[in-house]
Design a protein around this motif. Sequence first.
Motif, mmCIF file in Angstrom:
data_model
loop_
_atom_site.group_PDB
_atom_site.id
_atom_site.type_symbol
_atom_site.label_atom_id
_atom_site.label_comp_id
_atom_site.label_asym_id
_atom_site.label_seq_id
_atom_site.Cartn_x
_atom_site.Cartn_y
_atom_site.Cartn_z
ATOM 1 N N THR A 18 33.650 38.795 21.276
ATOM 2 C CA THR A 18 34.451 39.106 20.094
ATOM 3 C C THR A 18 35.041 37.862 19.428
ATOM 4 O OG1 THR A 18 35.029 41.247 21.047
ATOM 5 C CG2 THR A 18 36.358 40.505 19.196
ATOM 6 N N ILE A 19 35.578 36.972 20.226
ATOM 7 C CA ILE A 19 36.264 35.818 19.648
ATOM 8 C C ILE A 19 35.322 34.637 19.402
ATOM 9 C CG2 ILE A 19 38.139 34.158 19.949
ATOM 10 C CD1 ILE A 19 38.942 37.111 19.445
ATOM 11 N N LYS A 20 34.699 34.179 20.462
ATOM 12 C CA LYS A 20 33.849 32.990 20.299
ATOM 13 C C LYS A 20 32.570 33.304 19.526
ATOM 14 C CE LYS A 20 35.928 30.639 24.182
ATOM 15 N NZ LYS A 20 35.932 30.533 25.653
ATOM 16 N N ALA A 21 32.292 34.579 19.408
ATOM 17 C CA ALA A 21 31.121 34.982 18.625
ATOM 18 C C ALA A 21 31.366 34.807 17.133
ATOM 19 C CB ALA A 21 30.766 36.433 18.928
ATOM 20 N N VAL A 22 32.613 34.624 16.769
ATOM 21 C CA VAL A 22 32.914 34.359 15.348
ATOM 22 C C VAL A 22 32.596 32.906 15.054
ATOM 23 C CG1 VAL A 22 34.721 34.241 13.593
ATOM 24 C CG2 VAL A 22 34.732 36.114 15.260
ATOM 25 N N ASP A 23 31.669 32.722 14.162
ATOM 26 C CA ASP A 23 31.209 31.382 13.836
ATOM 27 C C ASP A 23 32.338 30.558 13.211
ATOM 28 O OD1 ASP A 23 28.669 30.050 14.139
ATOM 29 O OD2 ASP A 23 28.855 29.630 11.989
ATOM 30 N N GLY A 24 32.618 29.426 13.814
ATOM 31 C CA GLY A 24 33.655 28.558 13.271
ATOM 32 C C GLY A 24 34.901 28.499 14.120
ATOM 33 N N VAL A 25 35.075 29.473 15.018
ATOM 34 C CA VAL A 25 36.211 29.426 15.944
ATOM 35 C C VAL A 25 36.022 28.227 16.868
ATOM 36 C CG1 VAL A 25 37.264 30.524 17.951
ATOM 37 C CG2 VAL A 25 36.804 31.868 15.907
ATOM 38 N N GLU A 26 37.022 27.354 16.890
ATOM 39 C CA GLU A 26 36.853 26.108 17.625
ATOM 40 C C GLU A 26 37.518 26.080 18.996
ATOM 41 O OE1 GLU A 26 38.141 23.411 14.638
ATOM 42 O OE2 GLU A 26 36.256 23.553 13.533
ATOM 43 N N ARG A 27 38.746 26.574 19.030
ATOM 44 C CA ARG A 27 39.452 26.511 20.301
ATOM 45 C C ARG A 27 40.195 27.811 20.565
ATOM 46 N NH1 ARG A 27 43.538 22.718 21.651
ATOM 47 N NH2 ARG A 27 44.420 23.211 19.604
ATOM 48 N N THR A 28 40.324 28.147 21.835
ATOM 49 C CA THR A 28 41.191 29.266 22.218
ATOM 50 C C THR A 28 41.961 28.850 23.461
ATOM 51 O OG1 THR A 28 39.717 30.360 23.801
ATOM 52 C CG2 THR A 28 39.400 30.906 21.470
#
Lengths: 151, 151
Positions: free
Chosen positions: B124-134
């Motif tokens: 859900t999260i890292k699958a969003v293109d452009g998300v760099e850090r969590t």
Amino acid sequence: MAKLDDTDRQLLMLLQEDDRQALAVLSEKIGVAVSTINDRIKRLVRTGMISGFHARIAPEAIGLDLLAFIMVSWSNPKVEAIFLERVKASPDVLECHHITGAWNYLLKVRVGTTRDLERFLTETIKAVDGVERTETLITLSTTKETWSVRV
Amino acid sequence: MAKLDDTDRQLLMLLQEDDRQALAVLSEKIGVAVSTINDRIKRLVRTGMISGFHARIAPEAIGLDLLAFIMVSWSNPKVEAIFLERVKASPDVLECHHITGAWNYLLKVRVGTTRDLERFLTETIKAVDGVERTETLITLSTTKETWSVRV
DNA sequence: CAGGAATTTCGGAAGTCTTACGGAATTAAG
DNA sequence: CTTAATTCCGTAAGACTTCCGAAATTCCTG
């Protein structure tokens, strides 16, 4: 953790969205008798699956315009007990979680203005002897805030 | 933000603790007629002061044993729209806040196990293109989690 | 797989609770 | 001080919840 059948699940979904629907309406939606709906709700409460029925107040409607998350830490383990006592007693604190990572605790706090937040930080948090650091994340906007879980 | 008198305030306090009390009980506690209680509740709902009535489900009772706060960031502003869409659609996400500080967003997430959390992060999260850090903060225990505000 | 116990479901009757209404009382406005 | 508007209240009607016993289903055990 008692097991739930499909009727329970549907019922929980409907009730967490709106707990004021008449039994007849729920009966219609789910397809079981009114008295069965009644029995099920009673049981879900009795077994602790449902922990309460709550009216939700729109925070901004009553002037609570500021939501913040505050991370707190200390090194002396004796601090914890006093900290928790204060936090539990404060109506500004909605949530208090013991968390992993660089900080000890995470608080969710709702107040009226930045002035109230300042007062909260000085009078409630930093007034606890031994609290060493805090970091406050102000919420600029909230996209989602639900109490409904998947069931 | 309509103004509230003392009756409204007492009523809101009582209803956010338990919205299933009979009007007669509320009438008794507050000291006004049953029909007045009814009028007041109707008005509080109509004016948006009360935004809903919700059954609260005990998360652990249905196997939701893991609570986490996840901070997310990206640098390309185009990411936001897609991110919010995903987050709104995910039943694992209870809350999503735009926050100040080093991160863009803060999520409150409830799942069953660490395995579910891992799946949530990757799918859900890292699958969003452009998300760099969590950064994920796991909740070890919750001391307080209320929906009641001071009114 | 059969038999029996236990649980669950159901419709309806009884009782409780909510709702709607009009007049009295209070508050606000002129 | 008068008038309008709002709020409060008791009551009666109606809607809703609760309780019950019987039927149906599920669960357990041999």
